[in-house]
Design an enzyme around this catalytic site. Sequence first.
Site, short mmCIF file in Angstrom:
data_model
loop_
_atom_site.label_atom_id
_atom_site.label_comp_id
_atom_site.label_asym_id
_atom_site.label_seq_id
_atom_site.Cartn_x
_atom_site.Cartn_y
_atom_site.Cartn_z
N LYS A 1 -19.41 6.62 -8.84
CA LYS A 1 -19.22 4.97 -9.23
C LYS A 1 -18.79 5.06 -10.78
CE LYS A 1 -20.30 3.35 -5.29
NZ LYS A 1 -21.24 2.52 -4.33
N HIS B 1 -20.72 14.16 4.20
CA HIS B 1 -19.36 13.93 3.50
C HIS B 1 -18.60 15.35 3.64
CE1 HIS B 1 -20.96 10.19 2.45
NE2 HIS B 1 -19.41 9.87 2.30
N ARG C 1 0.75 -1.09 0.09
CA ARG C 1 -0.15 0.02 0.15
C ARG C 1 0.91 1.27 0.04
NH1 ARG C 1 -3.71 -0.30 4.96
NH2 ARG C 1 -2.42 -2.14 5.52
N HIS D 1 -31.56 1.52 3.79
CA HIS D 1 -30.83 2.95 3.38
C HIS D 1 -30.11 2.58 2.13
CE1 HIS D 1 -28.00 6.00 3.91
NE2 HIS D 1 -26.89 5.30 3.75
N1 GLN Z 1 -25.22 1.56 8.55
C1 GLN Z 1 -24.14 2.26 7.76
C2 GLN Z 1 -23.66 3.03 8.46
O1 GLN Z 1 -24.12 4.18 9.12
C3 GLN Z 1 -24.42 2.59 6.33
C4 GLN Z 1 -23.21 2.98 5.63
C5 GLN Z 1 -23.36 3.14 4.08
O2 GLN Z 1 -24.64 3.47 3.62
N2 GLN Z 1 -22.51 3.20 3.26
O3 GLN Z 1 -22.21 3.38 8.56
ZN ZN Z 2 -25.06 5.44 3.34
#
Ligand code: GLN
Ligand code: ZN
Length: 767
Positions: free
Chosen positions: A103, A692, A15, A638
């Site tokens: 992506k 983010h 890495r 989610h």
């Molecule tokens: N439950 C996960 C978290 O809160 C969901 C992460 C994701 O959607 N990538 O980290």
């Molecule tokens: Zn997420």
Amino acid sequence: MRTLAFGFPRLGEQRQYKRLLEGFWSGSLTEADFLQGIATLKRERLREYEGMDIVPCNELSLYDPMLDTAVMLGAIPRRFQPYEGLTTYFAMARGRHALELTKWFNTNYHYLVPELEEPRFELQQNFPLDDVLFYRHHGAETVPTLIGPYTFLRLSKRVRPADSSPTAGAPLTDSELADFGAAVVPVFAKLLSSLAAEGVTQILVHEPALALDVPEEHWQLVHAWYSELSAHRVALWVLCYYDSVCDFQRYAELPVSGLGLDFVSNSENWHLLQRYGFPTGKTLIAGIVNGRQVWRSDLRERLHFLEELHRFCGDIVLAPSCPLAHLPVTTALEQRLPSGLLERLAFARERIAELRLLKAAWLGDSAALQAVHATSQLLHLPFARNEHVRQRLAALTEADFHRHPSAAERRRLQSQLLQLPILPTTTIGSFPQTAEIRRIRTQYRRGELSAEQYETAIRNHIRHAIAVQEELGLDVLVHGEFERSDMVEYFAEQLEGIATTEHGWVLSYGSRVYRPPIIYGDVWRPRPMTVPYITYAQSLTPRPVKGMLTGPVTMLLWSYWRQDISAEELAYELALSIADEVRDLEAAGIRIIQIDEPAFREGAPLKRRDWAEYFRWATRAFRLCHAKARPETQIHTHMCYSEFDDILDFIAALDFDVLSIEGSRSRGAIVDNFAALPSGSLQVGVGVYDVHSPAIPQQSDIEGTIWRVLHIVPPEAVWINPDCGLKTRRWEEVIPALRNMVAAAHHMRQHLAIRTTATRNEHDGTP
Ligand code: GLN
Ligand code: ZN
């Protein structure tokens, strides 16, 4: 018969790439040391490619090849101008208002989306030529690689200079594509002449976008562009992968000297080649070993396939199906894999060895032929089957995929049981993964902490997280996911039939890496995976704590998986394990369970015509997880950071009770499309906090987003939550942000209460 490997992972066996970048960014490495380190990594690539007849260059991007292409062509958004070398380069990649990350095709790699303001380009930085000269200096003649004009433009977005921002912009329209193409192709042409002037005779042009749905108008442009480019003295080899080319005949007609075909993703290219033949006079770059999965190739079968191919084309170059960047560097470092697995695996280095072996065997080398036969014998032995799992799968009936009663009826039962306020607040699962948490995890892994000490430490963090959430006044709590370094790997470690690696790192974007697990056998769950920590969290509070699971589609797509059974069957195997976990959580008194599927969209095939089939099994896999859940158990899911507008019907078919989805970057615009969802049953939590960004969202902004949502979705169906998990944030950011979020929800509740009273009074006729 020649060989070509390309896209070897940038990361380095240890890495090094990650360490160099992060060292440079943090200031602990000078620019000179950083560049020196990169030069070493570049030279090491020559060793990796040893024995290949064609060795590519311009592959070691300092962040992302799409960013390189934008910089090379002078596509620098106004807010970053003037371009001042590395500083600007990294500002575009990761500074404030950096380019958007998205992506890359159907992979889990993320590229930076170039923002095109005007159809004006210039040869700003000649990365390919620099690299050719670098390698020449080290005694190697290399073939430069480029992202071609179509892929570059198709994956960029048009942004009006006035609203230049990371979230603005849209894909180019057909007429913009023509205009921008007309401006960019001459710059590509200039690049080719500069390379030709230095004696370069051949170039590899990556055009994976030709595997998307490519309309006829685009093909006309692409054809014209390549006619213009092929007027230069450089032989162009176009590579298209991740799926079959969109239109085989149009592709075959491109006026270039070599064409790459991916014979691994599916068999369509092969069928079309048999039907239409391969254009005479062109070189076929045959993608015959897998660049996406980690299984050793059945070389005897591949050799046979080569013979077949040879009937259609005399000039064949053996190559991987796509860039090797989607594989870890080498299997040689793995020491803890289940027995029998290692010898079945090939990462990037081993793939190259396969190409070498195939060529030698093709040329009749007897040792190579023997090796080829030995591998195939090994691969045909039955491996890691579990009859019990196979029987469970065989016994599935339609009823196992349908939850009862209806969503509307479930909603009534759940609201009685949960007694949540209107606009309930919650989070997505993870809380900050602090240095302290990473330390205890490392200590535990190294044996410096006993299991008991480790569990106590995790429980302390859970206790803290619950106290914080209660103090903030959140309605539905989470345990914080402190025990998980990764939402897929955590479950993979506990499931049978899935291996995790020690060094199998792959770049996700920039310097970020993850280790995809390897699903090698039938998947089953020897014991509950989440029950102790979740029930511990629930024991600390009267408020509901959500059980947190990773869904089957995400588990599959973020792993490598066996190819001897279908992805569909494998997803069902994963789903059965998750269903068992759902049952155990319910039995332990957990009332809300969230099954995350952030990769649901990413698995969609490149071509629309294949969507129905993918979404059919992907939705069924998800439904299998919760079909047997009690009606009063509220099932959440989610998803984040993808385009959802065009898949809402598929999302609705998941038959969850509550969906939380990204929304804050578009200020809730995503919900405009929710009008189409069956209302009255499904509830949605629209993200009101962009996790983010380190910025703390203000109460008024959050309320603005909620208002927007309330215009479309009835208040009884709306949840308030951040966009995604909070693991990358710091507590100092999370606490004030969530405080504002809860305050916004309370304020909005008051508004709604007044509004309801007012309407009631109107109906009553009371003032
Ligand atoms: N439950 C996960 C978290 O809160 C969901 C992460 C994701 O959607 N990538 O980290
Ligand atoms: Zn997420």
